[in-house]
Enzyme design. Structure first.
Site, PDB file in Angstrom:
ATOM      1  N   ASP A   1      69.514 -99.564  79.558  1.00 17.23           N
ATOM      2  CA  ASP A   1      70.307 -98.676  78.698  1.00 17.23           C
ATOM      3  C   ASP A   1      71.575 -98.214  79.420  1.00 17.23           C
ATOM      4  O   ASP A   1      72.436 -97.598  78.808  1.00 17.23           O
ATOM      5  CB  ASP A   1      69.484 -97.470  78.236  1.00 17.23           C
ATOM      6  CG  ASP A   1      68.850 -96.712  79.384  1.00 17.23           C
ATOM      7  OD1 ASP A   1      68.156 -97.355  80.198  1.00 17.23           O
ATOM      8  OD2 ASP A   1      69.050 -95.491  79.485  1.00 17.23           O
TER       9      ASP A   1
ATOM     10  N   LYS B   1      80.009 -85.685  75.992  1.00 15.94           N
ATOM     11  CA  LYS B   1      78.703 -85.773  76.652  1.00 15.94           C
ATOM     12  C   LYS B   1      78.287 -84.362  77.052  1.00 15.94           C
ATOM     13  O   LYS B   1      79.035 -83.674  77.745  1.00 15.94           O
ATOM     14  CB  LYS B   1      78.819 -86.688  77.884  1.00 15.94           C
ATOM     15  CG  LYS B   1      77.506 -86.932  78.589  1.00 15.94           C
ATOM     16  CD  LYS B   1      77.661 -88.018  79.642  1.00 15.94           C
ATOM     17  CE  LYS B   1      76.403 -88.119  80.506  1.00 15.94           C
ATOM     18  NZ  LYS B   1      76.580 -89.094  81.591  1.00 15.94           N
TER      19      LYS B   1
ATOM     20  N   ASP C   1      77.239 -94.494  83.387  1.00 18.64           N
ATOM     21  CA  ASP C   1      76.193 -93.558  83.794  1.00 18.64           C
ATOM     22  C   ASP C   1      76.232 -93.290  85.296  1.00 18.64           C
ATOM     23  O   ASP C   1      75.720 -94.062  86.102  1.00 18.64           O
ATOM     24  CB  ASP C   1      74.796 -94.038  83.384  1.00 18.64           C
ATOM     25  CG  ASP C   1      73.844 -92.845  83.306  1.00 18.64           C
ATOM     26  OD1 ASP C   1      73.965 -91.940  84.147  1.00 18.64           O
ATOM     27  OD2 ASP C   1      72.999 -92.811  82.400  1.00 18.64           O
TER      28      ASP C   1
ATOM     29  N   ARG D   1      75.075-101.148  74.887  1.00 17.35           N
ATOM     30  CA  ARG D   1      74.345-101.465  76.109  1.00 17.35           C
ATOM     31  C   ARG D   1      73.391-102.610  75.828  1.00 17.35           C
ATOM     32  O   ARG D   1      73.123-102.920  74.655  1.00 17.35           O
ATOM     33  CB  ARG D   1      73.487-100.258  76.537  1.00 17.35           C
ATOM     34  CG  ARG D   1      74.256 -98.970  76.598  1.00 17.35           C
ATOM     35  CD  ARG D   1      73.569 -97.873  75.793  1.00 17.35           C
ATOM     36  NE  ARG D   1      74.484 -96.730  75.620  1.00 17.35           N
ATOM     37  CZ  ARG D   1      74.631 -95.775  76.515  1.00 17.35           C
ATOM     38  NH1 ARG D   1      73.885 -95.768  77.586  1.00 17.35           N
ATOM     39  NH2 ARG D   1      75.516 -94.819  76.324  1.00 17.35           N
TER      40      ARG D   1
HETATM   41  P1  AMP Z   1      69.987 -91.447  81.471  1.00 13.20           P
HETATM   42  O1  AMP Z   1      68.896 -91.367  82.466  1.00 13.20           O
HETATM   43  O2  AMP Z   1      71.059 -90.411  81.706  1.00 13.20           O
HETATM   44  O3  AMP Z   1      70.530 -92.816  81.310  1.00 13.20           O
HETATM   45  O4  AMP Z   1      69.362 -91.012  80.092  1.00 13.20           O
HETATM   46  C1  AMP Z   1      68.251 -91.631  79.535  1.00 13.20           C
HETATM   47  C2  AMP Z   1      67.991 -91.073  78.168  1.00 13.20           C
HETATM   48  O5  AMP Z   1      67.722 -89.678  78.240  1.00 13.20           O
HETATM   49  C3  AMP Z   1      69.124 -91.227  77.184  1.00 13.20           C
HETATM   50  O6  AMP Z   1      68.557 -91.473  75.928  1.00 13.20           O
HETATM   51  C4  AMP Z   1      69.787 -89.878  77.232  1.00 13.20           C
HETATM   52  O7  AMP Z   1      70.507 -89.584  76.051  1.00 13.20           O
HETATM   53  C5  AMP Z   1      68.594 -88.965  77.366  1.00 13.20           C
HETATM   54  N1  AMP Z   1      68.933 -87.674  77.984  1.00 13.20           N
HETATM   55  C6  AMP Z   1      69.286 -87.452  79.265  1.00 13.20           C
HETATM   56  N2  AMP Z   1      69.521 -86.145  79.473  1.00 13.20           N
HETATM   57  C7  AMP Z   1      69.315 -85.505  78.301  1.00 13.20           C
HETATM   58  C8  AMP Z   1      69.391 -84.136  77.860  1.00 13.20           C
HETATM   59  N3  AMP Z   1      69.725 -83.139  78.679  1.00 13.20           N
HETATM   60  N4  AMP Z   1      69.103 -83.877  76.564  1.00 13.20           N
HETATM   61  C9  AMP Z   1      68.759 -84.864  75.721  1.00 13.20           C
HETATM   62  N5  AMP Z   1      68.656 -86.158  76.068  1.00 13.20           N
HETATM   63  C10 AMP Z   1      68.931 -86.485  77.336  1.00 13.20           C
HETATM   64 MG    MG Z   2      72.258 -93.451  80.436  1.00 12.77          MG
END
Ligand code: AMP
Ligand code: MG
Length: 491
Positions: free
Chosen positions: A249, A109, A259, A180
Site C-alpha cells: 500500500d 493528510k 509514505d 498504489r
Molecule cells: P501507513 O502505515 O501509514 O501506510 O498506514 C496504513 C493504513 O493505516 C492506511 O490505511 C492509513 O490510512 C491508516 N492509518 C494510519 N494512521 C491512521 C490514523 N491516525 N487514523 C486513521 N487511519 C490511519
Molecule cells: Mg501508507
C-alpha cells in the site's frame, strides 16, 4: 483563491473511493508553505499563507472545484494481506495540472476520519508531518521521484498517541498519483475484474501515456511500474535511504517515494541497517529493498493476472517474464547511480565489482556513506585528497588499496580531473536529512514551538549538492550520544 481543479479520479466508479469531507479543526495556523511548489501548481502562495489560506489547508473550508474523496485500497503489510486499508486519514481534494503540464493530486493528510479509518482517529501529529515535509522535499531536491509537501498547518487540537497528547497538524501532500499496488489488490481481492480493467486503463493513461492503447494495457502498466520501481529503489540506495515500511500500500504506481513514516538515512554504510521499531525482522533493511520491491511488484502482477490474458497459464507466463526482468533493470539503474558517484562516464564490465568492493570496505570500516562520497569528489581531481578520505576508514590501507584500482579505471576516462570532481559533486550530496538532525528539529517544534531548526534544515536540504560551509555541522554524522537507534511511525 483559484484552484484549477480537474478531478479525473472522482469521475471514476463510485467503488473506487468514498466521498467524504475533511473534519473541521479548532484553530488552524500555518507553519510552512512551499512557494516554489505553489507556483508550479499555479496557486497563490501569498493567499495560501493568509488566515483564509490556513482555513483551506486545514480542511475547514473547501476551495471551489474540490471534490473530496478518500481512496479505497488494500495491501500486504509485512507480508500479510489486508483486504481493506484505504485513506484512513487522508482526503484527496482534487487534481491540478501544473505549469509543467503534469497532473498532480492535492491531498490533505491528517484531515479527519473517513470510512477507511478503522480504529484510527484520522489525525496526524506535528512531528511526523514535519518529518514528511522535510524528507520528501529533501528527496525531491536530490532528484528522486517523490510525493511533495505543499504546506503544514497546526490544528490547535491535541492528538493522542502512545507518548501522550501531541500537537495535531495537517500536511498538504502533492503527488503525481496516489494509486498504489494495494489499489489493484483491493479489486483483485473482490474479483472485480471490471474495476481492475478500468483502473489499469486509467493508471496507464495517467502515468505511462506514451504506451497507452498500444496493445495490452495491463501488461504495459506492469512493465511501466516495474521499470519505475527499479529506478526508484536504485536512487534510494544511491543516497542511503531506508524507506522502512515498503508495504504494497506504500508502493506507488507512479514510481514516486510515498509514505515517510519510519524512513531514515544511513550514517555509516551498513547494508543490514534498519531503523523502524516495528520492522523487527529487518524485512525492510537497506539492502533488502530491491528484493522487496520485486516482491511487491509480484503482488501487482498477481492482481493484474486476469487482465493479462484469457488463458491463465499464458497470463502467468507473461507476468513471470516481466518480473524476472526486474533484477536486470535494477542492476542497470544501480550501475548508473554508482558510476555517477564514482565519476565514471562510460560503462565497463568491471565497474560493478569495483563498486561492490568499495561498499564492502565502507561496511567493514564503519565509514559514513554520504561523507565518504562527498570527500571522494576531491579525490576525483587529485590524489592530494586521498589522505583525508582514508582517515575515515578504521584501516586507512583499505581505502588506498581500493583507490589504486579506481585510479586505474579513471585513467580510461575522458573527463578532465576538475570536470570530473564537479560532476561527482552533482552525484554525491553534501547534505542528507541526518536522523539526529530530523529528531532534533521535531523536538524543538513539538516541545518548544520553535520552528527555526525546521526552517534552517529545510533551507539547507533543498540545495543538497551545494557546499554550504556555514552549515557544516548539518553535514556531519551524529556523535555517539546523538545517534538515533530507532524510528517510529508515530501515526
Ligand atoms: P501507513 O502505515 O501509514 O501506510 O498506514 C496504513 C493504513 O493505516 C492506511 O490505511 C492509513 O490510512 C491508516 N492509518 C494510519 N494512521 C491512521 C490514523 N491516525 N487514523 C486513521 N487511519 C490511519
Ligand atoms: Mg501508507
Amino acid at each position: 483563491m483559484t484552484f484549477s481543479f480537474d478531478n479525473t479520479y472522482a469521475r471514476q466508479p463510485d467503488r473506487f473511493y468514498a466521498r467524504v469531507a475533511p473534519t473541521k479543526v479548532k484553530e488552524p495556523r500555518l507553519v510552512k508553505i512551499n512557494r516554489a511548489l505553489a507556483e508550479l501548481l499555479s496557486l497563490d502562495a501569498r493567499a495560501l499563507a493568509s488566515p483564509e489560506g490556513a482555513q483551506l489547508l486545514s480542511g475547514n473550508t473547501l476551495p471551489p472545484g474540490a471534490d473530496p474523496i478518500a481512496l479505497a485500497y488494500a495491501g500486504h503489510q509485512f507480508g500479510g494481506f489486508s483486504r481493506q486499508l484505504g485513506d484512513g486519514r487522508a482526503i484527496l481534494l482534487g487534481e491540478i495540472v501544473g505549469t509543467d503540464g503534469k497532473r498532480r493530486d492535492i491531498q490533505l493528510k491528517g484531515s479527519g476520519r473517513t470510512p477507511f479509518s478503522r480504529g484510527g482517529d484520522g489525525r496526524a501529529a506535528l512531528g511526523p508531518v514535519l518529518r514528511e515535509y522535510l524528507v520528501s522535499e529533501a528527496m525531491a531536491a536530490l532528484g528522486i521521484p517523490t510525493t511533495r509537501a505543499l504546506a503544514v498547518v497546526t490544528t490547535g487540537e491535541p492528538v493522542l498517541r502512545d507518548e501522550g497528547p501531541l500537537p495535531g497538524a495537517v500536511l498538504t501532500r502533492v503527488a503525481e498519483g496516489h494509486l498504489r499496488v494495494g489499489t489493484f489488490e483491493y479489486f483483485a481481492a473482490r474479483d472485480d475484474s471490471e474495476a481492475l480493467s478500468t483502473l489499469a486503463t486509467y493508471a496507464l493513461a495517467r502515468h505511462y501515456p506514451e504506451v497507452a492503447g498500444t496493445g495490452n494495457d495491463a501488461l504495459a502498466l506492469l512493465e511501466g511500474v516495474i521499470a519505475a520501481q527499479a529506478r526508484l529503489v536504485a536512487l534510494w540506495l544511491g543516497v542511503g535511504f531506508v524507506h522502512g515500511v515498503m508495504n504494497t500500500d506504500n508502493t506507488s504506481i507512479s514510481g514516486e517515494t510515498i509514505d515517510y513514516g519510519p524512513c531514515a538515512f544511513l550514517d555509516e554504510y551498513d547494508p543490514k541497517k534498519k531503523f523502524s521499531s516495528i520492522d523487527r525482522g529487518g524485512r525492510y533493511a537497506f539492502a533488502n529493498q530491491p528484493g522487496i520491491a520485486q516482491w511487491n511488484l509480484t503482488r501487482l502482477a498477481e492482481a493484474l493476472l486476469p487482465l493479462l490474458h484469457d488463458d491463465e497459464e499464458e497470463a502467468t507466463r507473461l507476468a513471470t517474464k516481466r518480473l524476472e526482468g526486474f533484477p536486470a533493470l535494477f542492476e542497470a539503474a544501480h550501475g548508473r547511480v554508482m558510476r555517477a558517484k564514482l565519476g565514471l562516464t562510460h560503462e565497463e564490465d568491471d565497474d560493478k565489482a569495483l563498486a561492490e568492493d568499495l561498499l564492502e570496505r565502507l561496511a567493514s570500516n564503519g565509514v559514513d556513506y554520504t561523507l565518504f562520497f562527498r570527500a571522494l569528489c576531491a579525490a576525483g581531481a587529485s590524489t592530494d585528497a586521498d589522505a583525508q578520505v582514508a582517515a575515515s576508514f578504521a584501516n586507512a590501507g583499505a581505502f588506498h588499496e581500493w583507490a589504486e584500482r579506481w585510479r586505474a579505471r579513471l585513467a580510461r576516462e575522458e573527463l578532465e580531473p576538475q570536470a570530473r570532481a564537479a560532476a561527482m559533486r552533482r552525484a554525491n550530496p553534501a547534505f542528507i536529512p541526518r536522523n539526529h538532525r530530523v529528531e532534533e528539529m521535531i523536538h524543538a517544534a513539538v516541545q518548544k514551538s520553535d520552528f527555526a531548526p525546521f526552517d534552517r534544515l529545510l533551507a539547507v536540504l533543498v540545495r543538497p549538492y551545494d557546499d554550504q560551509p556555514e552549515h557544516a555541522e548539518l553535514a556531519r554524522p551524529p556523535l555517539p550520544e546523538e545517534r538515533v537507534r530507532a524510528t517510529f511511525c508515530g501515526t
